[in-house]
Design an enzyme around this catalytic site. Structure first.
Site, PDB file in Angstrom:
ATOM      1  CD  GLU A  36      -2.793  -0.661   0.036  1.00 22.29           C
ATOM      2  OE1 GLU A  36      -3.153   0.170  -0.578  1.00 22.29           O
ATOM      3  OE2 GLU A  36      -3.651  -1.813  -0.465  1.00 22.29           O
ATOM      4  CE1 TYR A 119      -6.691   3.033  -0.843  1.00 18.14           C
ATOM      5  CE2 TYR A 119      -4.499   3.396  -0.348  1.00 18.14           C
ATOM      6  CZ  TYR A 119      -5.271   2.596  -0.950  1.00 18.14           C
ATOM      7  OH  TYR A 119      -5.304   1.440  -1.495  1.00 18.14           O
ATOM      8  CG  ASP A 137      -8.411   4.196  -4.763  1.00 16.10           C
ATOM      9  OD1 ASP A 137      -9.605   4.090  -4.912  1.00 16.10           O
ATOM     10  OD2 ASP A 137      -7.521   3.417  -5.490  1.00 16.10           O
TER      11      ASP A 137
END
Length: 288
Positions: A36, A119, A137
């Site tokens: 991520e 996020y 996102d």
DNA sequence: GATACGTGGAA
DNA sequence: TTTCCAAGTAT
């Protein structure tokens, strides 16, 4: 009404999802966290090889925590935004010191780690631990802007209205799968440039398509030039430090950027950011 | 809220 | 060749 988006998108995802290593059943929370951070503003294709190398080299937070921050920056390579490598290293040390070496599972604990914003905290809590969160996102924002609001692009920054909408769509069961499905739709079909509406599972109910795909009206987003910027200068300087085996003399840095004023400013910035350090003898290196 | 922060592939 | 932009965050 917008709840009717769910089934077609989930069905589409079941058939069209990409086989990415951080989505596999054997992916660890650490592997998901690393992915991520690497994926922030960076395409999947460029992340794939670096993620694989990182996971072989540092399969756990403890493994990375034992390294110097400079090693993280070195193996970040040319992924871009190298402060993310520093953030990941700081995450590894915080996880090791404060969380017994386990990636925390709650949104709030994740959000408190360096480089993890709204996020990423929602994504890791969701994808690594099955939590229910609205994962907002750029892909999700674009899909919802089009399908629900009828506009080509979302606002520049996430709004309260967007969050409310995203939260209203989180299903009572299977929130993580829903999140990854909408993201995937935005990444593969409802793309920024040339959306493939003919392949979209919700094309029949998409507000933007039904309105005739009107072009974005507001001011065009400012495309920042890169050549000649401080950013490019920092990139050049850091590349020298990354590729060197040991400390490098100032001359080696001076050689890669002509403008003295800008070069000094960029170097100071790297030092301030902890991406570089100067030794007593005046040589430079990645942070030890 | 605006701005800084890397890089490279596609159109 | 130039422009766009890719799973954002911190200040």
């Amino acid at each position: 009404m917008s709840a009717s988006l769910r089934e077609p998108i989930l069905d589409w995802y079941a058939e069209h999802n990409r086989d990415l290593p951080w989505r596999r059943p054997d992916a660890t929370p650490w592997g998901i966290l690393v992915s991520e951070i690497m994926l922030q503003q960076t395409p999947v294709a460029r992340v794939l090889p670096i993620w694989t190398e990182w996971m072989e080299r540092w399969p756990t937070p403890e493994a990375l925590a034992k390294e110097s921050p400079g090693e993280a920056v070195r193996h970040w390579g040319r992924l871009g935004y190298p402060r993310r490598a520093l953030n990941l290293h700081a995450c590894a040390r915080a996880i090791t010191a404060d969380h017994a070496g386990r990636v925390p599972s709650t949104y709030d604990e994740l959000r408190a780690l360096p480089g993890i914003g709204d996020y990423t905290a929602a994504a890791v809590a969701s994808f690594a631990y099955g939590g229910s969160h609205a994962v907002l996102d750029t892909n999700v924002r674009r899909v919802l802007a089009r399908a629900v609001r009828g506009e080509e692009y979302p606002p520049k920054a996430p709004t309260a209205a967007e969050r409310r909408l995203a939260e209203s769509l989180v299903p009572p069961v299977g929130a993580p799968r829903w999140a990854v499905a909408v993201m995937e739709l935005g990444a593969l079909v409802c793309t920024a440039r040339a959306p493939r509406c003919e392949r979209c599972p919700v094309t029949a109910q998409c507000a933007w398509r039904l309105a005739g795909r009107p072009a974005h009206d507001g001011p065009a987003r400012q495309g920042q030039t890169y050549a000649g910027t401080d950013r490019q200068c920092r990139g050049r300087l850091l590349a020298v430090l990354r590729e060197a085996h040991g400390p490098v003399p100032k001359d080696a840095l001076d050689a890669v950027w002509a403008d003295h004023v800008q070069r000094e400013r960029a170097l100071d910035g790297l030092l301030d950011d902890g991406l570089a350090e100067v030794l007593p003898d005046g040589t430079y290196q990645l942070p030890s």
